[in-house]
Design a protein around this motif. Structure first.
Motif, PDB file in Angstrom:
ATOM      1  N   GLY A 143       0.817  -1.211   0.000  1.00  0.00           N
ATOM      2  CA  GLY A 143       0.000   0.000   0.000  1.00  0.00           C
ATOM      3  C   GLY A 143       0.852   1.264   0.000  1.00  0.00           C
ATOM      4  N   ARG A 144       1.947   1.230   0.754  1.00  0.00           N
ATOM      5  CA  ARG A 144       2.812   2.412   0.779  1.00  0.00           C
ATOM      6  C   ARG A 144       3.530   2.584  -0.554  1.00  0.00           C
ATOM      7  NH1 ARG A 144       5.278   2.701   6.937  1.00  0.00           N
ATOM      8  NH2 ARG A 144       3.289   3.303   7.869  1.00  0.00           N
ATOM      9  N   ALA A 145       3.969   1.473  -1.132  1.00  0.00           N
ATOM     10  CA  ALA A 145       4.612   1.537  -2.454  1.00  0.00           C
ATOM     11  C   ALA A 145       3.630   2.116  -3.473  1.00  0.00           C
ATOM     12  CB  ALA A 145       5.073   0.149  -2.888  1.00  0.00           C
ATOM     13  N   GLU A 146       2.361   1.746  -3.356  1.00  0.00           N
ATOM     14  CA  GLU A 146       1.364   2.259  -4.303  1.00  0.00           C
ATOM     15  C   GLU A 146       1.226   3.778  -4.178  1.00  0.00           C
ATOM     16  OE1 GLU A 146      -2.753   0.966  -3.776  1.00  0.00           O
ATOM     17  OE2 GLU A 146      -3.081   1.252  -5.931  1.00  0.00           O
ATOM     18  N   ILE A 147       1.235   4.268  -2.937  1.00  0.00           N
ATOM     19  CA  ILE A 147       1.124   5.715  -2.744  1.00  0.00           C
ATOM     20  C   ILE A 147       2.388   6.412  -3.254  1.00  0.00           C
ATOM     21  CG2 ILE A 147       0.883   7.563  -1.025  1.00  0.00           C
ATOM     22  CD1 ILE A 147      -0.902   5.554   0.588  1.00  0.00           C
ATOM     23  N   VAL A 148       3.553   5.829  -2.985  1.00  0.00           N
ATOM     24  CA  VAL A 148       4.810   6.388  -3.512  1.00  0.00           C
ATOM     25  C   VAL A 148       4.749   6.446  -5.038  1.00  0.00           C
ATOM     26  CG1 VAL A 148       7.287   5.932  -3.813  1.00  0.00           C
ATOM     27  CG2 VAL A 148       6.247   5.689  -1.546  1.00  0.00           C
ATOM     28  N   ASP A 149       4.289   5.363  -5.656  1.00  0.00           N
ATOM     29  CA  ASP A 149       4.222   5.334  -7.122  1.00  0.00           C
ATOM     30  C   ASP A 149       3.227   6.368  -7.652  1.00  0.00           C
ATOM     31  OD1 ASP A 149       6.128   3.398  -7.082  1.00  0.00           O
ATOM     32  OD2 ASP A 149       4.782   1.722  -7.495  1.00  0.00           O
ATOM     33  N   ALA A 150       2.127   6.565  -6.924  1.00  0.00           N
ATOM     34  CA  ALA A 150       1.140   7.566  -7.341  1.00  0.00           C
ATOM     35  C   ALA A 150       1.762   8.966  -7.274  1.00  0.00           C
ATOM     36  CB  ALA A 150      -0.105   7.486  -6.453  1.00  0.00           C
ATOM     37  N   VAL A 151       2.483   9.232  -6.192  1.00  0.00           N
ATOM     38  CA  VAL A 151       3.106  10.555  -6.036  1.00  0.00           C
ATOM     39  C   VAL A 151       4.146  10.770  -7.135  1.00  0.00           C
ATOM     40  CG1 VAL A 151       4.564  11.975  -4.527  1.00  0.00           C
ATOM     41  CG2 VAL A 151       2.646  10.689  -3.550  1.00  0.00           C
ATOM     42  N   ARG A 152       4.941   9.725  -7.408  1.00  0.00           N
ATOM     43  CA  ARG A 152       5.938   9.842  -8.485  1.00  0.00           C
ATOM     44  C   ARG A 152       5.261  10.176  -9.811  1.00  0.00           C
ATOM     45  NH1 ARG A 152       9.703   4.550  -7.411  1.00  0.00           N
ATOM     46  NH2 ARG A 152      10.845   5.402  -5.646  1.00  0.00           N
ATOM     47  N   PHE A 191      -5.109  -9.527  13.385  1.00  0.00           N
ATOM     48  CA  PHE A 191      -5.880  -8.287  13.345  1.00  0.00           C
ATOM     49  C   PHE A 191      -5.019  -7.148  12.834  1.00  0.00           C
ATOM     50  CE2 PHE A 191      -7.730 -11.031  16.557  1.00  0.00           C
ATOM     51  CZ  PHE A 191      -9.045 -11.076  16.149  1.00  0.00           C
ATOM     52  N   ARG A 192      -4.568  -7.270  11.602  1.00  0.00           N
ATOM     53  CA  ARG A 192      -3.798  -6.164  11.027  1.00  0.00           C
ATOM     54  C   ARG A 192      -4.001  -6.129   9.526  1.00  0.00           C
ATOM     55  NH1 ARG A 192       0.010  -9.610  13.287  1.00  0.00           N
ATOM     56  NH2 ARG A 192       0.862 -11.080  11.775  1.00  0.00           N
ATOM     57  N   ILE A 193      -3.510  -5.048   8.943  1.00  0.00           N
ATOM     58  CA  ILE A 193      -3.739  -4.778   7.522  1.00  0.00           C
ATOM     59  C   ILE A 193      -2.532  -5.182   6.685  1.00  0.00           C
ATOM     60  CG2 ILE A 193      -4.066  -2.843   5.898  1.00  0.00           C
ATOM     61  CD1 ILE A 193      -6.620  -3.758   7.430  1.00  0.00           C
ATOM     62  N   SER A 194      -1.338  -5.173   7.295  1.00  0.00           N
ATOM     63  CA  SER A 194      -0.110  -5.604   6.601  1.00  0.00           C
ATOM     64  C   SER A 194       0.069  -4.930   5.237  1.00  0.00           C
ATOM     65  CB  SER A 194      -0.074  -7.136   6.469  1.00  0.00           C
ATOM     66  OG  SER A 194      -0.137  -7.756   7.724  1.00  0.00           O
ATOM     67  N   ASN A 195      -0.153  -3.610   5.214  1.00  0.00           N
ATOM     68  CA  ASN A 195       0.193  -2.824   4.010  1.00  0.00           C
ATOM     69  C   ASN A 195      -0.705  -3.133   2.803  1.00  0.00           C
ATOM     70  OD1 ASN A 195       1.714  -0.834   2.769  1.00  0.00           O
ATOM     71  ND2 ASN A 195       3.471  -2.155   2.330  1.00  0.00           N
ATOM     72  N   PHE A 196      -1.937  -3.531   3.066  1.00  0.00           N
ATOM     73  CA  PHE A 196      -2.886  -3.847   1.989  1.00  0.00           C
ATOM     74  C   PHE A 196      -3.793  -2.643   1.735  1.00  0.00           C
ATOM     75  CE2 PHE A 196      -6.723  -6.637   0.665  1.00  0.00           C
ATOM     76  CZ  PHE A 196      -6.271  -6.784  -0.624  1.00  0.00           C
ATOM     77  N   LEU A 197      -3.855  -2.123   0.534  1.00  0.00           N
ATOM     78  CA  LEU A 197      -4.819  -1.102   0.111  1.00  0.00           C
ATOM     79  C   LEU A 197      -5.004   0.018   1.130  1.00  0.00           C
ATOM     80  CD1 LEU A 197      -7.648  -3.472  -1.257  1.00  0.00           C
ATOM     81  CD2 LEU A 197      -5.792  -2.430  -2.564  1.00  0.00           C
ATOM     82  N   ILE A 198      -3.914   0.525   1.686  1.00  0.00           N
ATOM     83  CA  ILE A 198      -4.095   1.434   2.821  1.00  0.00           C
ATOM     84  C   ILE A 198      -4.778   2.747   2.446  1.00  0.00           C
ATOM     85  CG2 ILE A 198      -2.354   0.467   4.373  1.00  0.00           C
ATOM     86  CD1 ILE A 198      -0.386   2.489   3.359  1.00  0.00           C
ATOM     87  N   TRP A 199      -4.613   3.172   1.212  1.00  0.00           N
ATOM     88  CA  TRP A 199      -5.347   4.382   0.788  1.00  0.00           C
ATOM     89  C   TRP A 199      -6.824   4.057   0.587  1.00  0.00           C
ATOM     90  CZ3 TRP A 199      -4.368   9.566  -0.160  1.00  0.00           C
ATOM     91  CH2 TRP A 199      -5.387  10.247  -0.837  1.00  0.00           C
ATOM     92  N   GLU A 200      -7.071   2.957  -0.102  1.00  0.00           N
ATOM     93  CA  GLU A 200      -8.425   2.628  -0.550  1.00  0.00           C
ATOM     94  C   GLU A 200      -9.362   2.200   0.586  1.00  0.00           C
ATOM     95  OE1 GLU A 200      -5.554   1.566  -1.727  1.00  0.00           O
ATOM     96  OE2 GLU A 200      -5.548   1.348  -3.908  1.00  0.00           O
ATOM     97  N   LEU A 201      -8.804   1.675   1.677  1.00  0.00           N
ATOM     98  CA  LEU A 201      -9.717   1.110   2.685  1.00  0.00           C
ATOM     99  C   LEU A 201     -10.096   2.098   3.785  1.00  0.00           C
ATOM    100  CD1 LEU A 201      -7.790   0.524   5.248  1.00  0.00           C
ATOM    101  CD2 LEU A 201      -7.469  -1.697   4.233  1.00  0.00           C
ATOM    102  N   ALA A 202      -9.882   3.391   3.513  1.00  0.00           N
ATOM    103  CA  ALA A 202     -10.148   4.415   4.533  1.00  0.00           C
ATOM    104  C   ALA A 202     -11.514   4.231   5.202  1.00  0.00           C
ATOM    105  CB  ALA A 202     -10.046   5.801   3.914  1.00  0.00           C
ATOM    106  N   TYR A 203     -12.536   3.840   4.429  1.00  0.00           N
ATOM    107  CA  TYR A 203     -13.877   3.676   5.000  1.00  0.00           C
ATOM    108  C   TYR A 203     -14.446   2.275   4.797  1.00  0.00           C
ATOM    109  CZ  TYR A 203     -14.845   8.133   7.107  1.00  0.00           C
ATOM    110  OH  TYR A 203     -14.850   9.201   7.967  1.00  0.00           O
ATOM    111  N   SER A 204     -13.568   1.303   4.599  1.00  0.00           N
ATOM    112  CA  SER A 204     -14.059  -0.068   4.417  1.00  0.00           C
ATOM    113  C   SER A 204     -14.479  -0.666   5.752  1.00  0.00           C
ATOM    114  CB  SER A 204     -12.958  -0.948   3.827  1.00  0.00           C
ATOM    115  OG  SER A 204     -12.461  -0.386   2.638  1.00  0.00           O
TER     116      SER A 204
END
Ligand code: IPE
Ligand code: IPE
Ligand code: MG
Length: 246
Positions: A143-152, A191-204
């Protein structure tokens, strides 16, 4: 399938799943961890069929994280084989016949062997026109890599800082055509997310299941959807049943 007990108007459009517990499933049986990954493929196929039966439109599964390269080379190689050989070759045609569109999110970097990329591209191309269900496989995904790639990609596009907003970031994620997940399921009692879709799951809505992934079947998906339908999604507003005071 018996759809009794489901509210057709409150079906999640997008369900995402952290398929966890393969190693523990195998170890409990005195088997090597790789046997758990092998058995996990059947669980994924059954769950995808369950998503189709429910009329879920998008099903996203976490198959391999950017952190999973830390595992022993032999386990990594086996995981790649399960995904590329079994899922993307043997199951591909079955999924295609069911009207499933296969897509991928994640980094296509030097760590992913070319033959795996080729299988991914072939599966995506073969199923591109299918409409019953979009199955997105998160592979070499973080998820963090995805946000980094989006910013790039925003910076590379020359967009002025004042124009960067939430919509701009969402448009630069790996697959902007997929809506945010309504429901995220994690198996194996973690009980953790482990870097999965961290941007997208804001309201999941999050549902945690004790079931180890290789034992997961469509019934477990149905159970999670029932739990989802009993929840009250508010998105920051006042509770629907309370009304607005004054
Ligand atoms: C999930 O099962 C598969 C991947 C992470 C690729 P694990 O291999 O993490 O299984 P556990 O969590 O060790 O039981
Ligand atoms: C998350 O599971 C990644 C996948 C299911 C592909 P992990 O087993 O890698 O996560 P941690 O290490 O328990 O957080
Ligand atoms: Mg795990």
């Amino acid at each position: 399938m018996d759809l009794d007990g489901f509210d057709p108007n409150r079906m999640p459009r997008h369900v995402a799943c952290v398929m966890d517990g393969n190693g523990r499933w195998a170890t409990k049986r005195g088997l090597p961890r790789t046997e758990g990954h092998r058995a996990g493929e059947e669980a994924l196929f059954d769950a995808a069929q369950g998503a189709l039966e429910l009329g879920v439109r998008y099903f996203t599964v976490y198959a391999f994280s950017t952190e999973n390269w830390r595992r022993p080379a032999e386990e990594v190689r086996f995981l790649l084989e399960v995904i590329a050989d079994r899922l993307l070759t043997r199951r591909r045609d079955e999924l295609h016949a069911l009207g499933v569109r296969i897509r991928f999110i994640g980094r296509r970097d030097w760590r992913v062997p070319r033959w795996v990329l080729r299988r991914m591209d072939e599966a995506a191309a073969l199923t591109a026109a299918n409409e019953a269900l979009t199955l997105t496989v998160a592979f070499n995904y973080g998820g963090r890599a995805e946000i980094v790639d989006a910013v790039r990609s925003i910076v590379a596009s020359g967009m002025p800082a004042s124009k960067v907003d939430e919509r701009a970031i969402a448009r630069h994620l790996y697959d902007p055509s997929v809506p945010d997940p309504d429901l995220v399921i994690r198996t194996s009692g973690e009980f953790r997310i482990s870097n999965f879709l961290i941007w997208e799951l804001a309201y999941s809505e999050l549902v945690f299941s004790e079931v180890l992934w290789p034992d997961f079947r469509r019934e477990h998906l149905f159970e999670a959807v029932r739990e989802y339908q009993a929840r009250d999604r508010r998105f920051g507003s006042a509770a629907a049943h309370e009304g607005i005071p004054g």
